[in-house]
Scaffold this active site. Sequence first.
Site, PDB file in Angstrom:
ATOM      1  N   ASP A 199       0.836  -1.191   0.000  1.00 39.61           N
ATOM      2  CA  ASP A 199       0.000   0.000   0.000  1.00 39.61           C
ATOM      3  C   ASP A 199       0.881   1.255   0.000  1.00 39.61           C
ATOM      4  OD1 ASP A 199      -2.783   1.101   0.364  1.00 39.61           O
ATOM      5  OD2 ASP A 199      -1.844   1.934   2.174  1.00 39.61           O
ATOM      6  N   GLU A 264       1.691  -0.227  -4.924  1.00 41.99           N
ATOM      7  CA  GLU A 264       0.715   0.786  -5.322  1.00 41.99           C
ATOM      8  C   GLU A 264       1.408   2.147  -5.343  1.00 41.99           C
ATOM      9  OE1 GLU A 264      -3.462   2.765  -3.714  1.00 41.99           O
ATOM     10  OE2 GLU A 264      -1.877   2.185  -2.315  1.00 41.99           O
TER      11      GLU A 264
END
Length: 546
Positions: A199, A264
């Site tokens: 993330d 990401e």
Amino acid sequence: MQEWWRDAIIYQIYPRSFQDSSGDGIGDLKGITSRLPHIASLGVDCIWLSPIFMSPQKDMGYDVSDYCDVDPIFGTLVDFDALIATAHDLGLKVISDQVLSHTSDQHPWFKESRADRDNPKADWYVWADPLPDGSPPSNWHSHFGGPAWEFDATRRQYYLHNFLASQPDLNFHNTDVQDAILDTCEFWLKRGLDGFRLDTVNYYFHDDELRSNPAAKSAHQVMATDLYGMQQNIYNKTRPENLGFLQRLRTLTDRYGDIMMVGEVGEMGDRSIEIMAEYTAGTDRLHMCYSFAMLSEVFTAEHFRRCIAGFQKGAPDGHPYWSFSNHDVMRHPSRWADHAVSHDAIARLSCAMLMAFEGTIGIYQGEELGQEETVMQFHELTDPPALRFWPAVKGRDGCRTPMVWDAAEPHAGFSIGTPWLPVKAPQKARAVDAQEASADSILKFYRKVIAFRKASPALTVGKTTFLDVPEPVLGFRREAPGQVLTCLFNLSAEPVAFRLGGKAAITGPAEAGLDGGTLTLPGNGFVYLQHDGALSLTAATFETTS
């Protein structure tokens, strides 16, 4: 031998919304395990689990209070181990979210850090004194509104948070923090995890001088509610020190065999390609990166071509990961509805197009049902940005509503209790059992296209060459030893036609007609043409040869 992830299809599971086994209205690990045969039946290769860690759930698990345990709402470590074993028995790899840039303010590390300025973890988070007038140490913004700095009365200092104030950022300049984070990652690798989805992978480091960001260069960067867009975010993320930590992380994962890491990249535009190239260069950083490039409302052939060709040119040493939906954006059939003949037509077109892209493919739970965005009322919301900025921001709850399994059951078979988000009639109508009973359902279409991709050397390992066909058609050739495919996708609701020069045959699923030398694509139509030699495509005002 090619690594498993290079042509993989990865199915994202949002655990809160997949299957509830306990009746509390929240999905859990036992529920996921019970539904793994459905995922395996699609022909995908891997599942990605959104966060399941201990958490106060202020940001639905992206605020971690213990990296090495499962939150009780999802089950136990024993349940996690059972899920891994069942998935592997079904031939599915498992990766999970790792939220490393920040923790919850309830994490023991932060509780110790904020206690005073002299404790062993005092420097584990990003602390800074106020400016002489009491204002924050820099002009950095939080994604969820307001400054990225929160004043703490105990330490009489500000701490950094890129998201909620209850999500303080870790100080990765401290090598003790890096070591502790690597230990948490290894904990999950030892339990059999096959990789990580990282993330906000470019947010780990901040500028240690805390320099303020300059203003955005152009007005188009400015977003009404995300003040991030009003700055060039060069000091609060994507710092050069990030690469050193990624190399440490890659050294760890390489010890565990064929592990995959996909990052990401929280960036838009051309800059995202630069970061993706940098983060995947060589063999000692990430295996893949993805951006939000294809998660926008833009639905033009030029846009998709620019995304893919831009990656080919800008990140020649990298490997792409493409998806149209996830837990953070409106579901794509609803997002692109203005270009649709019908909801199902755009769902089929987008599936056919995505499965033809070179690289790794991601699909989001319910996408295989053609699921549409759920229209939410304010009293139904749980998402922090929506609660703060409503009605300008509708939030992410609409794409996170529960998976629908049985049309005749309460809450579509998701739970015997009251779901944490509502199951509404339009979503329930797309239940798995109803689609299993229909010969031409979106679910069965997904299985056909995935099977076609898996059986096609051109689509799994072939290289991509774009064709100079005009809007609204996206056209490219995929070529591998023994197979050449020309792939055409009509991104409008109006029909288009081509005259073919050369021999070709329609192969695989198609929404097209071939009559003699004339190929017709209806609105949202698509086709894979197999041919051996050159194939020319001619319409009223253009001509191209592939």
